[in-house]
Scaffold this motif. Sequence first.
Motif, mmCIF file in Angstrom:
data_model
loop_
_atom_site.group_PDB
_atom_site.id
_atom_site.type_symbol
_atom_site.label_atom_id
_atom_site.label_comp_id
_atom_site.label_asym_id
_atom_site.label_seq_id
_atom_site.Cartn_x
_atom_site.Cartn_y
_atom_site.Cartn_z
ATOM 1 N N SER A 166 -9.905 7.251 7.370
ATOM 2 C CA SER A 166 -8.707 7.610 6.622
ATOM 3 C C SER A 166 -8.835 8.955 5.929
ATOM 4 C CB SER A 166 -8.420 6.529 5.573
ATOM 5 O OG SER A 166 -7.370 6.917 4.723
ATOM 6 N N HIS A 219 -10.729 2.729 6.190
ATOM 7 C CA HIS A 219 -9.842 1.687 5.702
ATOM 8 C C HIS A 219 -9.421 0.778 6.851
ATOM 9 C CE1 HIS A 219 -9.573 4.598 2.423
ATOM 10 N NE2 HIS A 219 -9.005 3.674 1.682
ATOM 11 N N GLU A 228 -12.360 0.304 0.762
ATOM 12 C CA GLU A 228 -12.855 1.132 1.856
ATOM 13 C C GLU A 228 -14.341 0.930 2.076
ATOM 14 O OE1 GLU A 228 -11.866 5.030 0.323
ATOM 15 O OE2 GLU A 228 -13.938 5.386 -0.285
ATOM 16 N N GLY A 279 -5.993 5.683 1.327
ATOM 17 C CA GLY A 279 -5.348 5.120 2.509
ATOM 18 C C GLY A 279 -4.080 5.846 2.878
ATOM 19 N N PRO A 304 -4.738 7.872 10.864
ATOM 20 C CA PRO A 304 -6.062 7.239 10.920
ATOM 21 C C PRO A 304 -6.742 7.550 12.246
ATOM 22 C CG PRO A 304 -4.397 5.699 10.115
ATOM 23 C CD PRO A 304 -3.662 6.900 10.629
ATOM 24 N N TRP A 313 -7.111 0.333 -3.515
ATOM 25 C CA TRP A 313 -7.523 0.539 -2.138
ATOM 26 C C TRP A 313 -8.975 0.109 -1.963
ATOM 27 C CZ3 TRP A 313 -6.651 4.506 -5.551
ATOM 28 C CH2 TRP A 313 -7.710 5.390 -5.815
ATOM 29 N N GLU A 339 -2.269 0.865 5.281
ATOM 30 C CA GLU A 339 -3.425 0.053 4.918
ATOM 31 C C GLU A 339 -2.993 -1.414 4.873
ATOM 32 O OE1 GLU A 339 -7.107 0.058 1.702
ATOM 33 O OE2 GLU A 339 -5.275 1.189 1.262
ATOM 34 N N ASP A 340 -3.847 -2.281 5.386
ATOM 35 C CA ASP A 340 -3.518 -3.697 5.506
ATOM 36 C C ASP A 340 -3.171 -4.285 4.134
ATOM 37 O OD1 ASP A 340 -3.411 -6.442 5.971
ATOM 38 O OD2 ASP A 340 -5.003 -6.365 7.479
ATOM 39 N N PRO A 385 0.805 -1.225 0.000
ATOM 40 C CA PRO A 385 0.000 0.000 0.000
ATOM 41 C C PRO A 385 0.838 1.275 0.000
ATOM 42 C CG PRO A 385 -0.011 -1.005 2.176
ATOM 43 C CD PRO A 385 0.707 -1.960 1.275
ATOM 44 N N TYR A 400 -6.398 -0.967 8.766
ATOM 45 C CA TYR A 400 -4.991 -0.650 8.984
ATOM 46 C C TYR A 400 -4.304 -1.717 9.828
ATOM 47 C CZ TYR A 400 -5.593 3.991 7.032
ATOM 48 O OH TYR A 400 -5.837 5.035 6.172
#
Length: 940
Positions: free
Chosen positions: A442, A392, A342, A499, A520, A340, A408-409, A334, A394
């Motif tokens: 985010s 998002h 969301e 993100g 975040p 992304w 972001e994961d 990311p 995280y």
Amino acid sequence: MSLTNKGFRPAMLSAAIAASVSASIGAYAQEQSEALEEVVVTGIRSSVLDSLSAKRDADVVADVVDAGALASLPDQSIADALGRLPGVTTVRSNGQSSQLNVRGMNGDFLQTTLNGREQASTAGYTESTRWISFDQYPAELISQAAVYKSPKASLIEGGVAGSVELKTANPLDAPNQHNFNANLRASYNDGAEEVGADEFGQRVTLSYMGKFLEDKLGVSLGYSHLEQPNNFSKARAGADDQNGYVTDADGNARPQAFQWQAGNGTDTRNGYMANFVFQPTDNLQAKLDYFKSDFERVDTRHGITVAGLSRVDATDTSVSNGVVTDGTIGIGDPTATSPWFEARTEDQSTQADTESLGLNLEWNINERNTIAFDYSSSEGTKTRKDQIASMHAYVYGTDGSGNTTWMEDPNQSLSYSLNGSGFPTAMFDGVDFTSLDSMRLSRYEEYPHTYTDEVEAFKVDYKFDLEWGAIASIEAGIRSSERTFDSKRGAFLYGSRDGQFNGYCADNLTSGDNFIECMPQSLDGFVTVGSVDGAPDHLVITNMDALADSIFGAGNSQGKQVFSQDWTFVESGAVKEEVFAYYLMANLDTQLGSIPVTGNFGVRVVDTDVKSSGLQNVGEGNGISITDDVGATQSNYDYVTYGPEFTDTLPSLNLNFHLSEQDTVRFAAAKVMGRPPVGQLKGGAGSWNTTGTNEYNVWTKGSPYLDPFRANQIDLAYEHYFEEGGAVTAALFWKDIETLVEKQYIFLDTLDERSALFDELGIVIPEGMVAGAFETFVNNDKGGYIRGLELAGTKTFDTLPGVFSGLGMTASYSYTESETEITGGNLYGQTLPLPGLSENVWSTTVFWDIGNFSSHVNVRYRDEFILNMPIPGSSTPVMSQDYTTVDAQVSYGFDSGVDVVFSINNLTDEGDVIEYGVDNAFGEYSEFGRQFYLGVNYKY
């Protein structure tokens, strides 16, 4: 001859202004109304036949909806009623008819008036418009409406497609001294509960008409209240400015974004009407008309958004007809270029308020001379909140110094499947959109829109009756008007839509004592869990204002005009139009051999002065010192006001050949004009620099130097009226449009040519830079013809035995074709048909009156057509697919004056299907549910 109803004076069926109306809708022509024979006919049949009577008596090519017809279906606005006329179609907004298309042209080509007066617009969504939003006008407060398809010199200019005239009732025409109507409806939407909306609503209409001072003073008062669910379920192959498909390495089309949304809210509309008519003598009459409508649409949306899908390759793909219908896409890193995912909550609520006032004085000087003075004022304001919050998932860690890190994961992935034109299916791995452990705010955004429109006009009309061969009378008049469109944009942005990660934040407009570092933000206490068709459950923000206040402080997240988002200045600004028009027209009443001929010929001359005001980038140090809403000061902008003056001469001819008592042939020819959309007339300009060069490139929202839409048109119509009631009609039409407007990116071949263009436009090039590209709206040479055929028929079956004698039917069909084209915009590389053009359109109503029982079913169909879809900062053409809508109603009237009514709108739950640049591929699918009504009417 005006467009006058001679044949019937029907009682209104439900929620109408008067118990009985025989109204002329030729409000532009200043003739006196003729005495009418009163024949009371009840039921839906009276509405249909009375509309035909008004069409028959017209001196132009026109179609009419009588007050009875307006009340005979549960129409929330007059758009639904007008949409059943030949060649007229509606565009749905959140499932409701709000815009009209006439003869293959959208609202930009249409002129609309109320009691003959130009109306301010509240239709803007991403930009100011001049076409009105018809859902602002309650059907119950309109007594009659007409679509003028051929003009005459006394009509206000501006309708290339045609003119729509709305009319309220004259209280002196009421049958009784005191007339009262009440209409109560409870409503239910069967799709509202699925998206969390309140499925119940109500409509209330009260109206009164009275005559006083020995019938010299008439008073008409009306109030209409609407409150009902505003709900939808939607999925689309797009999000924000990423819409439609991209081509992968194998040449297949793949969506670059998806959005699954559920919308819920409430529409609340209050309409007020007051008319006062004072006629102290037969020769003098004064009218005061007032209309006001407040329309609040609470429009909150939530769902799952994925974007940037074209940035990485998809795996596990399936391809059908060149479209990737299934695939799996992971986020990957990311902190690099990646997609992304969301959960998103939006508030797109709007408030639209309009208010109109008109005063008319008519003096019959003597038997031959009549003069009328008319003053009118109309104001409209439209606001839209445009509030967006993105959430998002995280993951958190710690750097070498012990500081918390976030991004972001990266373990998230999406597997999608397209399901034809319906909702696509999304399956996510590595993310739980309902988990407060990983989900954070985010990005927070507000882009407030405010549009205002003010119209003030004064006109004088004079008529002289004479016996001069074929000429029965002469009309002349002048009209002076001033109309100002204004708009203001703003922005507040915090965080990153795609993100955040340590060190990356797309925007941060917090400042001063209210500055907050990007990171975040916690959602705890401000969310619940919501559902949407096709995608997983997700967090939904319950109170976006409270969340923003908790993070930024009360009032600190309001949208502002800031130089870091200079479009907030450039997209603001005003357009002012001063118009002076005058006309001369002869009304005809003669014979050609044994054939009576009526009609008119004349000319209207229109002087227009357009001035656009805004901010233009003139280069650093060349402008004036301006401080934005966060305290930043720049001197590279200056205020500009500029624009042209021009004159249009518009001749017109209408001839009506009365072949027999039942047969009429109409011929009409005219030159018409319509002014460009307001947003395309705006002044002001922004700029950008081409990376790696010293090119100074300029963009504008429009240009006041755009020419109007101009066209030559011919109409030919045949009408046969049955003695027992009903008619068959056929019409041919042809329009030759000279030029259209399109957005162009202009980069001339040589530097000298580019410099000369900038000099001509008055654009100052900053020191050390050279002229580059110029992006604006221009007139093109892509005009062309629009032509078509309209067929209509109405038949009552009085000769059938027994209860079947109450059967009747009305139907219409229109075919329209055109060589006129527009550019394909963001989604289509090729040229496209004119927006609003459906080749095939038909409507059928079957009605059945049995004594006090009345029922009818209406079915409407329209072919695919181009629709201008709003996108951030602009719009783009998309292809709306064909659809069929079905409405039905049954009612029973008691002798006490009480009617019981049950009705259904959108009986088949027809959704909207739109394509985004790829034929036969998913673009957008929306469902709105069925609307049921149960209520009572009372007349006294």
